[in-house]
Design a protein around this motif. Structure first.
Motif, short mmCIF file in Angstrom:
data_model
loop_
_atom_site.label_atom_id
_atom_site.label_comp_id
_atom_site.label_asym_id
_atom_site.label_seq_id
_atom_site.Cartn_x
_atom_site.Cartn_y
_atom_site.Cartn_z
N GLU A 97 0.85 -1.18 0.00
CA GLU A 97 0.00 0.00 0.00
C GLU A 97 0.89 1.24 0.00
OE1 GLU A 97 -3.90 -1.45 2.33
OE2 GLU A 97 -2.12 -1.15 3.55
N GLN A 98 0.37 2.31 -0.55
CA GLN A 98 1.13 3.55 -0.61
C GLN A 98 0.28 4.70 -0.12
OE1 GLN A 98 2.61 4.13 -4.55
NE2 GLN A 98 4.03 2.43 -4.43
N PHE A 99 0.93 5.63 0.56
CA PHE A 99 0.27 6.81 1.07
C PHE A 99 1.17 8.01 0.84
CE2 PHE A 99 -1.22 3.25 3.61
CZ PHE A 99 -2.59 3.42 3.57
N ASP A 100 0.56 9.18 0.78
CA ASP A 100 1.30 10.43 0.72
C ASP A 100 1.01 11.16 2.03
OD1 ASP A 100 2.89 12.48 -0.28
OD2 ASP A 100 1.23 13.46 -1.31
N THR A 132 -5.51 1.40 10.51
CA THR A 132 -5.78 0.89 11.85
C THR A 132 -5.01 1.64 12.92
OG1 THR A 132 -4.07 -0.80 11.59
CG2 THR A 132 -6.35 -1.43 11.03
N GLY A 133 -4.01 2.42 12.52
CA GLY A 133 -3.26 3.20 13.50
C GLY A 133 -2.24 4.10 12.85
N ILE A 134 -1.93 5.18 13.53
CA ILE A 134 -0.88 6.11 13.10
C ILE A 134 0.05 6.30 14.28
CG2 ILE A 134 -0.35 8.47 12.44
CD1 ILE A 134 -2.86 8.62 10.88
N ILE A 174 2.17 4.39 9.25
CA ILE A 174 0.77 4.10 8.99
C ILE A 174 0.58 2.59 9.09
CG2 ILE A 174 -1.11 4.30 7.32
CD1 ILE A 174 0.05 7.00 8.22
N SER A 175 -0.36 2.15 9.92
CA SER A 175 -0.67 0.72 10.06
C SER A 175 -2.01 0.43 9.41
CB SER A 175 -0.73 0.32 11.54
OG SER A 175 0.50 0.50 12.15
N THR A 176 -2.03 -0.63 8.60
CA THR A 176 -3.27 -1.10 7.99
C THR A 176 -3.36 -2.60 8.26
OG1 THR A 176 -2.30 -1.67 5.85
CG2 THR A 176 -3.03 0.60 6.13
N THR A 177 -4.40 -3.22 7.75
CA THR A 177 -4.53 -4.67 7.92
C THR A 177 -3.47 -5.44 7.13
OG1 THR A 177 -6.17 -4.71 6.16
CG2 THR A 177 -7.00 -4.57 8.41
N HIS A 178 -2.84 -4.78 6.16
CA HIS A 178 -1.84 -5.44 5.31
C HIS A 178 -0.42 -5.18 5.76
CE1 HIS A 178 -4.92 -6.71 2.53
NE2 HIS A 178 -5.35 -5.47 2.45
N GLY A 179 -0.19 -4.32 6.75
CA GLY A 179 1.17 -4.05 7.20
C GLY A 179 1.33 -2.65 7.74
N THR A 180 2.57 -2.34 8.09
CA THR A 180 2.91 -1.02 8.62
C THR A 180 3.92 -0.37 7.69
OG1 THR A 180 2.52 -1.78 10.87
CG2 THR A 180 3.84 0.22 10.61
N TYR A 181 3.71 0.90 7.38
CA TYR A 181 4.54 1.62 6.43
C TYR A 181 5.04 2.90 7.09
CZ TYR A 181 1.76 -1.54 3.67
OH TYR A 181 1.12 -2.66 3.20
#
Length: 186
Positions: A97-100, A132-134, A174-181
């Motif tokens: 996943e990618q975020f800005d 799911t979390g920051i 950034i945490s999602t159900t697929h991992g933490t970035y």
């Protein structure tokens, strides 16, 4: 990097298991039957003293599917097996996943200081994702509230309010159900 994160719980559990078990002398150990013997690569890994390893040592990395296969069957998939083919298909099906991330200070009439610090998280994912979390500055800066973080599609913006000043923010995870970035800030 993602493979390292997946392998970390396995490596930690192996470390804990090897630290808790007494050392076994081959001359004193009873004979083992062939069903409990480990393959040479696994034996070498389990006998390696982690305090003597260097950053250049190779550590085996298992994908989630290989780890699941290992937990279910107790063995790693052989080369060319169907399980390994499925491993490759699952890895390719889950893109990272990618975020800005945008950290800024905005004027605010509702605060006593006249401004509020904000973190915008813009989704760059085609598939809907939920944050799911920051974590800001590796947990050293709390988040007071977060908005619009569910079912984010491409271009959706989640808003978070940190409890520290924006000029002190160096990293946002950034945490999602697929991992933490983790993202470094300028």
């Amino acid at each position: 990097m993602s493979n390292i994160k997946r392998m970390l719980p396995f490596a930690l559990s192996m470390l804990m298991l090897s630290a808790c078990s007494p050392s076994q002398d081959t001359a004193k150990s009873p004979a083992k039957d062939s069903s409990t013997e480990l393959d040479p690569a696994t034996q070498k890994f389990m006998q390696t003293d982690l305090s003597e390893s260097t950053a250049n040592d190779e550590i085996p990395v298992l994908s989630e599917a290989e780890l699941k296969h290992y937990e279910e069957t107790g063995s790693l998939p052989e080369d060319g097996s169907d399980a390994e083919t499925n491993v490759q298909a699952e890895v390719e099906a889950q893109p990272d996943e990618q975020f800005d991330i945008r950290v800024y200070r905005a004027e605010s009439q509702g605060s006593m200081t006249g401004y509020s610090d904000k973190i915008d998280v813009v989704s760059l994912n085609d598939q809907p994702t939920t944050i799911t979390g920051i974590q800001v500055n590796r947990g050293n800066c709390a988040i007071t509230s977060m908005y619009h973080f569910k079912n984010m599609r491409y271009g959706s913006v989640a808003l978070a309010y940190p409890r520290c000043k924006v000029e002190h923010i160096r990293e946002v995870s950034i945490s999602t159900t697929h991992g933490t970035y983790a993202y470094r800030i300028g």
